[in-house]
Enzyme design. Sequence first.
Site, short mmCIF file in Angstrom:
data_model
loop_
_atom_site.label_atom_id
_atom_site.label_comp_id
_atom_site.label_asym_id
_atom_site.label_seq_id
_atom_site.Cartn_x
_atom_site.Cartn_y
_atom_site.Cartn_z
N GLU A 70 0.67 -1.16 -0.02
CA GLU A 70 0.16 0.05 -0.03
C GLU A 70 0.80 1.20 -0.03
OE1 GLU A 70 -3.84 -1.62 2.74
OE2 GLU A 70 -2.08 -0.84 3.74
N CYS A 71 0.63 1.87 -0.92
CA CYS A 71 1.29 3.42 -0.98
C CYS A 71 2.75 3.21 -0.86
CB CYS A 71 0.60 4.57 0.11
SG CYS A 71 0.82 6.05 -0.53
N GLY A 72 3.27 3.59 0.20
CA GLY A 72 4.85 3.64 0.30
C GLY A 72 5.43 2.10 0.02
#
Length: 454
Positions: free
Chosen positions: A328-330
């Site tokens: 997720e994301c990072g």
Amino acid sequence: MRRLVIAAPGSGAGKTTVTLGLMAALKQRGYTVQGFKCGPDYIDPTYHTAVTGRPARNLDSWMMGSEAVKTVLANGCQGADIAIIEGVMGLFDGKQPLSDEGSTAEIAVLTQSPVLLVVDCSGMARSAAAIVRGFQTFRPDVRMAGVLANRVGSEGHFRLVKAAIEQTCGIPVVGYLPKAEELTLPERHLGLVPSIERGELDSFFAELGKKVMRTIDWELLLSIAEAPAFGPSAPLIRPSRPYRARIAVAKDAAFHFYYPENLEMLSACGAELVYFSPLAGEPLPDRVNGLYIGGGFPEEFADQLARQTAVKQSIRAAIERGLPTLAECGGFMFLTEQLVTTDGTAYEMAGVIPGRVVMKTKLAALGYREVHGRKGNFLLPEGEQARGHEFHYSVYEPRGETPFAYTTSGRKGTKPDGYLAHRLVAGYVHFHFASAPMMVERWLAECERVTIYG
């Protein structure tokens, strides 16, 4: 059980500093304090956890739904004397401007919690009463229990504000905080710097607590925090069967954006969570059959991550062998080929996802997302949906055609999004598993189908 929602007319009223000051002072007075944060934010709860010594939790009525909000509150309050619930943005700001959905006000009503309105009183006296009165009448079922005057110039100034509000609005002003720039929390592009990066915070909280202690009427504050008893604790998920899986969870200063409930729901279904730090050079742990790489700030540690060759190789090899993975994301950013910082420097990342992410100086995306599954997505198959949010300053620049993981719907429309390959689901969306509990069982069932890595 006492609980109190800390809200403000807007996001710039020093609400977080006030919240932390109240938590610190209550703890100094011998109370066991449980922190909550309205909305999807990951960063403020890290401060709540640091000051209270208890894991802070999010209450998000849009992502989680009303029943899950009540369950998370009841579970989190076990063993606590008082719950302090920090609001998000202004009291009535939520998913969109035409309703209170997802707002602090909605959380206050759902949980039957009294509200302490923090008003920035700098440069005003009687006008503060007009602000409070407007918030009182905007939604009468929100229990406005008291006011805290923030950023006042002197004790005399406070008396003027207090007299005006109490005469006009009929609710108590429990105290005040003077202007104190030295206690302003540091910020950067995603908000407050996470406490995990700041090291020792005890001295900061001790000073903040002492300052708050001097100017608050504590008997009055505790009296307005009285609230109806809440339901007993209950599980957020009741699995159809127990699962046997070991899931590696990346957790350090670069990757630490995880909702506690996501991890607890995995554990409740039988998963063993094995934590490791890519930033510290720890490769993927042995004997795991799943991987979770959450969000965080890989851009702040891009040089250090780029040097972790063994870590990147271990993760890349496992994913390419079919390790069921959510990034997720990072975590998604870390799995690309390159991360380019705002100064134009390109750092080599894990190289699982073709393309690169480029940091921008302005916000690239912010908001809630309705996520619709696509064919081949083991976590969220076609016809299923979940909810989450995005908040990032980078953009993904693919190399070649992108196999999308899902379709997202937000304020700016609907589009295919994320990246799907091997058994990898990756993208900018932060999921909340309470919005789609079957994601947990699908993930663990997929883990059981693969050979344990390492």
